[in-house]
Design a protein around this motif. Structure first.
Motif, PDB file in Angstrom:
ATOM      1  N   ASP A 164      30.624  43.839  43.503  1.00  0.00           N
ATOM      2  CA  ASP A 164      30.039  43.040  44.587  1.00  0.00           C
ATOM      3  C   ASP A 164      30.695  41.669  44.648  1.00  0.00           C
ATOM      4  OD1 ASP A 164      28.175  45.059  45.232  1.00  0.00           O
ATOM      5  OD2 ASP A 164      26.677  44.234  43.845  1.00  0.00           O
ATOM      6  N   VAL A 165      30.917  41.067  43.483  1.00  0.00           N
ATOM      7  CA  VAL A 165      31.560  39.747  43.426  1.00  0.00           C
ATOM      8  C   VAL A 165      32.964  39.837  44.015  1.00  0.00           C
ATOM      9  CG1 VAL A 165      32.408  37.921  41.900  1.00  0.00           C
ATOM     10  CG2 VAL A 165      30.231  39.049  41.402  1.00  0.00           C
ATOM     11  N   ARG A 166      33.738  40.809  43.543  1.00  0.00           N
ATOM     12  CA  ARG A 166      35.124  40.966  44.011  1.00  0.00           C
ATOM     13  C   ARG A 166      35.201  41.286  45.503  1.00  0.00           C
ATOM     14  NH1 ARG A 166      39.096  41.525  40.027  1.00  0.00           N
ATOM     15  NH2 ARG A 166      38.340  41.758  37.910  1.00  0.00           N
ATOM     16  N   SER A 167      34.173  41.912  46.046  1.00  0.00           N
ATOM     17  CA  SER A 167      34.167  42.280  47.470  1.00  0.00           C
ATOM     18  C   SER A 167      33.724  41.141  48.374  1.00  0.00           C
ATOM     19  CB  SER A 167      33.230  43.477  47.693  1.00  0.00           C
ATOM     20  OG  SER A 167      33.679  44.588  46.971  1.00  0.00           O
ATOM     21  N   ASN A 168      33.182  40.091  47.803  1.00  0.00           N
ATOM     22  CA  ASN A 168      32.665  38.977  48.593  1.00  0.00           C
ATOM     23  C   ASN A 168      33.827  38.097  49.063  1.00  0.00           C
ATOM     24  OD1 ASN A 168      31.472  36.578  49.501  1.00  0.00           O
ATOM     25  ND2 ASN A 168      29.757  36.796  48.090  1.00  0.00           N
ATOM     26  N   THR A 169      34.014  38.012  50.367  1.00  0.00           N
ATOM     27  CA  THR A 169      35.142  37.254  50.930  1.00  0.00           C
ATOM     28  C   THR A 169      34.981  35.740  50.783  1.00  0.00           C
ATOM     29  OG1 THR A 169      34.148  37.333  53.130  1.00  0.00           O
ATOM     30  CG2 THR A 169      35.733  39.080  52.569  1.00  0.00           C
ATOM     31  N   ASP A 170      33.812  35.280  50.323  1.00  0.00           N
ATOM     32  CA  ASP A 170      33.641  33.853  50.041  1.00  0.00           C
ATOM     33  C   ASP A 170      34.402  33.441  48.784  1.00  0.00           C
ATOM     34  OD1 ASP A 170      31.996  33.448  52.225  1.00  0.00           O
ATOM     35  OD2 ASP A 170      30.135  33.639  51.065  1.00  0.00           O
ATOM     36  N   PHE A 171      34.835  34.442  47.980  1.00  0.00           N
ATOM     37  CA  PHE A 171      35.492  34.167  46.719  1.00  0.00           C
ATOM     38  C   PHE A 171      36.935  34.649  46.732  1.00  0.00           C
ATOM     39  CE2 PHE A 171      30.950  34.848  45.449  1.00  0.00           C
ATOM     40  CZ  PHE A 171      30.664  33.516  45.233  1.00  0.00           C
ATOM     41  N   THR A 172      37.761  34.004  45.909  1.00  0.00           N
ATOM     42  CA  THR A 172      39.183  34.333  45.851  1.00  0.00           C
ATOM     43  C   THR A 172      39.731  34.047  44.450  1.00  0.00           C
ATOM     44  OG1 THR A 172      41.286  34.015  46.996  1.00  0.00           O
ATOM     45  CG2 THR A 172      39.997  32.038  46.583  1.00  0.00           C
ATOM     46  N   GLY A 173      40.984  34.411  44.232  1.00  0.00           N
ATOM     47  CA  GLY A 173      41.673  34.071  42.985  1.00  0.00           C
ATOM     48  C   GLY A 173      41.145  34.806  41.775  1.00  0.00           C
ATOM     49  N   PHE A 174      40.726  36.032  41.953  1.00  0.00           N
ATOM     50  CA  PHE A 174      40.141  36.796  40.845  1.00  0.00           C
ATOM     51  C   PHE A 174      41.147  37.030  39.736  1.00  0.00           C
ATOM     52  CE2 PHE A 174      37.649  37.846  44.576  1.00  0.00           C
ATOM     53  CZ  PHE A 174      36.372  37.605  44.109  1.00  0.00           C
ATOM     54  N   ARG A 175      40.689  36.796  38.521  1.00  0.00           N
ATOM     55  CA  ARG A 175      41.531  36.987  37.352  1.00  0.00           C
ATOM     56  C   ARG A 175      40.657  37.532  36.234  1.00  0.00           C
ATOM     57  NH1 ARG A 175      44.037  33.777  33.043  1.00  0.00           N
ATOM     58  NH2 ARG A 175      42.474  32.159  33.273  1.00  0.00           N
ATOM     59  N   ASP A 176      41.077  38.642  35.626  1.00  0.00           N
ATOM     60  CA  ASP A 176      40.342  39.195  34.495  1.00  0.00           C
ATOM     61  C   ASP A 176      40.480  38.251  33.309  1.00  0.00           C
ATOM     62  OD1 ASP A 176      39.555  41.451  35.915  1.00  0.00           O
ATOM     63  OD2 ASP A 176      41.316  42.599  35.317  1.00  0.00           O
ATOM     64  N   VAL A 177      39.359  37.974  32.638  1.00  0.00           N
ATOM     65  CA  VAL A 177      39.343  37.069  31.490  1.00  0.00           C
ATOM     66  C   VAL A 177      38.387  37.603  30.431  1.00  0.00           C
ATOM     67  CG1 VAL A 177      39.925  34.958  32.772  1.00  0.00           C
ATOM     68  CG2 VAL A 177      37.542  35.625  32.534  1.00  0.00           C
ATOM     69  N   GLU A 178      38.573  37.134  29.217  1.00  0.00           N
ATOM     70  CA  GLU A 178      37.617  37.401  28.153  1.00  0.00           C
ATOM     71  C   GLU A 178      36.663  36.223  28.090  1.00  0.00           C
ATOM     72  OE1 GLU A 178      39.122  38.490  24.334  1.00  0.00           O
ATOM     73  OE2 GLU A 178      40.517  39.939  25.200  1.00  0.00           O
ATOM     74  N   ILE A 179      35.371  36.543  28.094  1.00  0.00           N
ATOM     75  CA  ILE A 179      34.327  35.527  27.974  1.00  0.00           C
ATOM     76  C   ILE A 179      33.621  35.822  26.653  1.00  0.00           C
ATOM     77  CG2 ILE A 179      32.257  34.523  29.008  1.00  0.00           C
ATOM     78  CD1 ILE A 179      34.814  34.204  30.703  1.00  0.00           C
ATOM     79  N   GLY A 180      34.037  35.135  25.607  1.00  0.00           N
ATOM     80  CA  GLY A 180      33.514  35.448  24.283  1.00  0.00           C
ATOM     81  C   GLY A 180      33.920  36.858  23.907  1.00  0.00           C
ATOM     82  N   GLN A 181      32.934  37.696  23.646  1.00  0.00           N
ATOM     83  CA  GLN A 181      33.168  39.092  23.275  1.00  0.00           C
ATOM     84  C   GLN A 181      33.137  40.030  24.479  1.00  0.00           C
ATOM     85  OE1 GLN A 181      33.933  39.927  20.021  1.00  0.00           O
ATOM     86  NE2 GLN A 181      34.006  37.697  19.877  1.00  0.00           N
ATOM     87  N   ARG A 182      33.062  39.507  25.681  1.00  0.00           N
ATOM     88  CA  ARG A 182      32.900  40.332  26.880  1.00  0.00           C
ATOM     89  C   ARG A 182      34.111  40.230  27.797  1.00  0.00           C
ATOM     90  NH1 ARG A 182      26.743  40.311  28.017  1.00  0.00           N
ATOM     91  NH2 ARG A 182      25.947  39.167  26.225  1.00  0.00           N
ATOM     92  N   GLN A 183      34.312  41.272  28.562  1.00  0.00           N
ATOM     93  CA  GLN A 183      35.307  41.234  29.625  1.00  0.00           C
ATOM     94  C   GLN A 183      34.617  40.681  30.865  1.00  0.00           C
ATOM     95  OE1 GLN A 183      38.650  41.953  29.367  1.00  0.00           O
ATOM     96  NE2 GLN A 183      38.044  41.935  27.217  1.00  0.00           N
ATOM     97  N   GLY A 184      35.316  39.866  31.593  1.00  0.00           N
ATOM     98  CA  GLY A 184      34.736  39.277  32.786  1.00  0.00           C
ATOM     99  C   GLY A 184      35.798  38.967  33.805  1.00  0.00           C
ATOM    100  N   VAL A 185      35.405  38.203  34.795  1.00  0.00           N
ATOM    101  CA  VAL A 185      36.309  37.811  35.866  1.00  0.00           C
ATOM    102  C   VAL A 185      36.118  36.322  36.142  1.00  0.00           C
ATOM    103  CG1 VAL A 185      34.694  38.469  37.722  1.00  0.00           C
ATOM    104  CG2 VAL A 185      37.148  38.448  38.171  1.00  0.00           C
ATOM    105  N   GLN A 186      37.203  35.665  36.464  1.00  0.00           N
ATOM    106  CA  GLN A 186      37.204  34.247  36.846  1.00  0.00           C
ATOM    107  C   GLN A 186      37.592  34.180  38.312  1.00  0.00           C
ATOM    108  OE1 GLN A 186      39.391  31.416  34.244  1.00  0.00           O
ATOM    109  NE2 GLN A 186      40.583  31.056  36.087  1.00  0.00           N
ATOM    110  N   TYR A 187      36.979  33.280  39.073  1.00  0.00           N
ATOM    111  CA  TYR A 187      37.259  33.187  40.504  1.00  0.00           C
ATOM    112  C   TYR A 187      36.765  31.848  41.036  1.00  0.00           C
ATOM    113  CZ  TYR A 187      32.384  34.733  40.496  1.00  0.00           C
ATOM    114  OH  TYR A 187      31.052  34.836  40.250  1.00  0.00           O
ATOM    115  N   SER A 188      37.084  31.572  42.286  1.00  0.00           N
ATOM    116  CA  SER A 188      36.631  30.333  42.914  1.00  0.00           C
ATOM    117  C   SER A 188      36.257  30.612  44.361  1.00  0.00           C
ATOM    118  CB  SER A 188      37.712  29.253  42.828  1.00  0.00           C
ATOM    119  OG  SER A 188      38.889  29.699  43.459  1.00  0.00           O
ATOM    120  N   ARG A 189      35.686  29.625  44.994  1.00  0.00           N
ATOM    121  CA  ARG A 189      35.334  29.756  46.415  1.00  0.00           C
ATOM    122  C   ARG A 189      36.617  29.714  47.239  1.00  0.00           C
ATOM    123  NH1 ARG A 189      30.638  30.537  48.345  1.00  0.00           N
ATOM    124  NH2 ARG A 189      28.866  30.116  47.022  1.00  0.00           N
TER     125      ARG A 189
END
Length: 161
Positions: free
Chosen positions: A83-108
């Motif tokens: 849902d986050v990746r599909s939201n056109t309000d956001f851009t610049g998606f980059r896979d990142v590690e957040i502590g012990q978890r896989q996540g995504v970094q992005y901006s408006r």
């Protein structure tokens, strides 16, 4: 939690606060992240603010703290990373590690100066988002994405699985 609310012409009504429908079961960063953890990452627990200007948002639990020139906001919701990746309000998606978890970094999408950055990780209920945003027109002293990733890594141990 006991709540006092004004009703009518100045009379007080005593009772239990009722959460909005759809809020049950959501991780609540204001209560589920201890003040000691907030202090441990260099933020002041006394700057804690619940919701958006005190208004509860349906499907969200939101808590923020004030840093030296920025806000740190932790948002719990029912949305997926897709849902986050599909939201056109956001851009610049980059896979990142957040502590012990896989996540995504992005901006408006409209943020051209790096004034805010988000990281999100999946949890059973949906996702936990952490955003770092500069306050007003304060100079950006460090990348908001670097800060968001750092705060996420330091606080994710308190997030649900």
């Amino acid at each position: 939690m006991l709540v006092w609310a004004l009703a009518g012409c100045g009379s007080a009504v005593e009772g239990e606060a009722e959460p909005l429908s759809g809020q049950e079961g959501l991780f609540d960063p204001c209560t589920d992240i201890p003040d000691s953890a907030i202090r441990g990452v260099g933020l002041d627990p006394l700057t804690k603010e619940r919701d958006l200007v005190g208004v509860e948002e349906l499907g969200w639990k939101i808590c923020s703290w004030t840093g030296p020139w920025y806000f740190v906001v932790v948002m719990s919701n029912v949305y997926s990373l897709q849902d986050v990746r599909s939201n056109t309000d956001f851009t610049g998606f980059r896979d990142v590690e957040i502590g012990q978890r896989q996540g995504v970094q992005y901006s408006r999408a409209q943020d051209q100066v790096g004034a805010s950055c988000y990281v999100a990780t999946p949890v059973e209920q949906g996702t936990i988002w952490l955003r770092v945003s500069r306050m007003g027109l304060h100079p950006i002293e460090e990348s908001t994405c670097t800060l968001a990733t750092r705060y996420g890594a330091e606080l994710e141990t308190y997030w649900p699985h």
